[in-house]
Design a protein around this motif. Structure first.
Motif, mmCIF file in Angstrom:
data_model
loop_
_atom_site.group_PDB
_atom_site.id
_atom_site.type_symbol
_atom_site.label_atom_id
_atom_site.label_comp_id
_atom_site.label_asym_id
_atom_site.label_seq_id
_atom_site.Cartn_x
_atom_site.Cartn_y
_atom_site.Cartn_z
ATOM 1 N N GLY A 100 0.687 -1.134 -0.071
ATOM 2 C CA GLY A 100 -0.087 -0.019 -0.235
ATOM 3 C C GLY A 100 0.754 1.237 0.011
ATOM 4 O O GLY A 100 2.037 1.351 0.317
ATOM 5 N N PRO A 101 0.218 2.169 -0.291
ATOM 6 C CA PRO A 101 0.898 3.709 -0.336
ATOM 7 C C PRO A 101 1.770 4.257 0.701
ATOM 8 O O PRO A 101 2.964 4.392 0.830
ATOM 9 N N ALA A 102 1.169 4.043 1.651
ATOM 10 C CA ALA A 102 1.480 4.588 3.138
ATOM 11 C C ALA A 102 2.761 3.509 3.633
ATOM 12 O O ALA A 102 3.923 4.048 3.910
ATOM 13 N N GLU A 103 2.425 2.309 3.547
ATOM 14 C CA GLU A 103 3.638 1.126 3.686
ATOM 15 C C GLU A 103 4.786 1.400 3.052
ATOM 16 O O GLU A 103 6.026 1.194 3.434
ATOM 17 N N ASN A 104 4.470 1.284 1.745
ATOM 18 C CA ASN A 104 5.818 1.538 0.710
ATOM 19 C C ASN A 104 6.344 2.494 0.858
ATOM 20 O O ASN A 104 7.777 2.769 0.742
ATOM 21 N N GLN A 105 5.899 3.878 1.176
ATOM 22 C CA GLN A 105 6.620 5.298 1.592
ATOM 23 C C GLN A 105 7.535 5.078 2.726
ATOM 24 O O GLN A 105 8.579 5.548 2.706
ATOM 25 N N CYS A 106 7.016 4.390 3.753
ATOM 26 C CA CYS A 106 7.817 4.124 4.728
ATOM 27 C C CYS A 106 9.098 3.324 4.595
ATOM 28 O O CYS A 106 10.218 3.500 5.141
ATOM 29 N N ASP A 159 11.397 5.978 2.782
ATOM 30 C CA ASP A 159 11.893 6.656 3.775
ATOM 31 C C ASP A 159 12.840 6.228 4.877
ATOM 32 O O ASP A 159 13.450 6.802 5.474
ATOM 33 N N ASN A 172 9.694 3.870 9.799
ATOM 34 C CA ASN A 172 8.384 3.155 10.259
ATOM 35 C C ASN A 172 7.767 3.638 11.308
ATOM 36 O O ASN A 172 6.944 2.645 12.058
ATOM 37 N N SER A 174 4.995 5.058 11.645
ATOM 38 C CA SER A 174 3.651 5.020 11.531
ATOM 39 C C SER A 174 3.233 3.810 11.533
ATOM 40 O O SER A 174 1.859 3.381 11.571
ATOM 41 N N ILE A 175 3.975 2.698 11.294
ATOM 42 C CA ILE A 175 3.577 1.360 11.145
ATOM 43 C C ILE A 175 4.341 0.450 12.007
ATOM 44 O O ILE A 175 3.974 -0.785 12.035
#
Length: 349
Positions: free
Chosen positions: A243-249, A252, A255, A257-258
């Protein structure tokens, strides 16, 4: 009998009081003597209770008695473990007893059973006999079981992660236990790092994407930054696509946020109390809002709903134009009538 002054709570207090009552030197006015009060529950009563499939409450009395007679119960559990390893075929009663037995092995820190637990769990964990046997224990407590029984040894945990037979949830539990060993100094970074490339290759080869993402989270959390570019490449090639948010983590390499430390959050612990742990399960918790049957009914509804909402369902709906609300000017905006005055001084009133 010497009594130590110690603050005890919950099941620990109950267990201590039972051991006090059952101690050979326990004598008080009106109490039964040890010769007539041999045990709170006999071994066969413990086995019968823990074998039942109709339990709606946690069998606390049987579990406490099992602790006291653990040396007699352990051979029975070990025999069931070997039977499951070889055949994966147990009766319902045997499965129920083995489930509680495995929990008690962790509770009693019976480290001699570690290799047997590894062999027992080196199997598929999705819609399989292992999932039927252990259920939620795989996701909630198996990592703690590995961590406690391993006693800092990492070889068997690495074996599980690299196994082509072990399921994805089992591998995630083994990974969590390994990185908890790192967190507590039971394994050094260089030793663990030597195994990581093999972990990555195995998880990709077996299409264990969830476990691979969990490994990514652990690498980021523990600052194995040398793998950053490699995993960014996996995102680009869609090897990892959570997913976009997880891939961005991953891109970057952050992590926050996850991710989290399972050791610091208490999801993995060096201690395990079978009564405290299982009492939180909905099936053994009288205060749970929904029983297992109700939860499964909701799950079935959710699983079946998408099949009902196919194209024919949407085609049957009347086409309707979306409602668009009128745009209302602000008090200080130009009046839409074209007078050139502010709205509040013109048509507002």
């Amino acid at each position: 009998m010497r009594l130590e002054l110690k603050i005890l709570r919950g099941s620990e207090l109950v267990n201590y009081l039972m051991q006090l009552v059952l101690h050979p030197s326990f004598v008080t006015l009106g109490a039964k003597s040890p010769s007539t009060f041999e045990s709170y529950m006999k071994l066969d009563e413990i086995i019968t209770t823990l074998s039942r499939g109709d339990l709606t409450e946690l069998p606390v009395e049987a579990l406490l008695a099992a602790r006291l007679q653990w040396s007699e119960l352990l051979p029975v559990i070990e025999e069931l473990i070997q039977k499951f390893i070889v055949k994966e075929a147990l009766t319902d009663s045997e499965s129920n007893l083995l489930f509680f037995g495995i929990c008690l092995i962790v509770d009693r820190k019976q480290c001699s059973c570690f290799d047997s637990l590894i062999n027992l769990t080196n199997k598929d964990d999705c819609n399989s006999p292992l999932e039927i046997l252990l259920g939620d224990f795989i996701a909630s407590d198996l990592s703690t079981a590995y961590y406690i029984l391993a006693q800092g040894k990492s070889e068997q945990l690495c074996f599980l992660v690299n196994s082509d037979q072990a399921g994805e949830m089992v591998k995630m539990a083994a990974l969590s236990a390994l990185f908890s060993q790192l967190h507590t100094g039971q394994i050094d970074r260089e030793t663990l790092n030597q195994s990581i490339p093999g972990f990555i290759d195995n998880l990709i080869e077996n299409n264990h994407s969830i476990a691979l993402f969990e490994l990514t989270n652990l690498l980021i959390s523990n600052q194995f930054n040398q793998y950053h570019n490699q995993f960014v490449g996996y995102v680009g090639s869609k090897v990892i696509d959570e997913g976009p948010a997880e891939n961005q983590c991953i891109i970057d390499w952050d992590n926050q946020s996850i991710g989290y430390s399972e050791w610091e959050s208490g999801l993995i612990s060096g201690d395990y109390d079978v009564i405290d742990s299982l009492s939180q399960w909905a099936g053994f918790n009288a205060e749970a809002e929904m029983n297992d049957e109700d939860l499964m009914a909701v799950f079935d509804d959710l699983m079946n709903t998408p099949r009902e909402l196919d194209d024919r369902y949407f085609e049957a709906l009347d086409n309707q134009q979306p409602f668009i609300a009128d745009i209302q000017p602000g008090r200080n905006d130009p009046c839409p009538c074209g007078s050139g005055k502010k709205f509040k001084k013109c048509c507002l009133n």
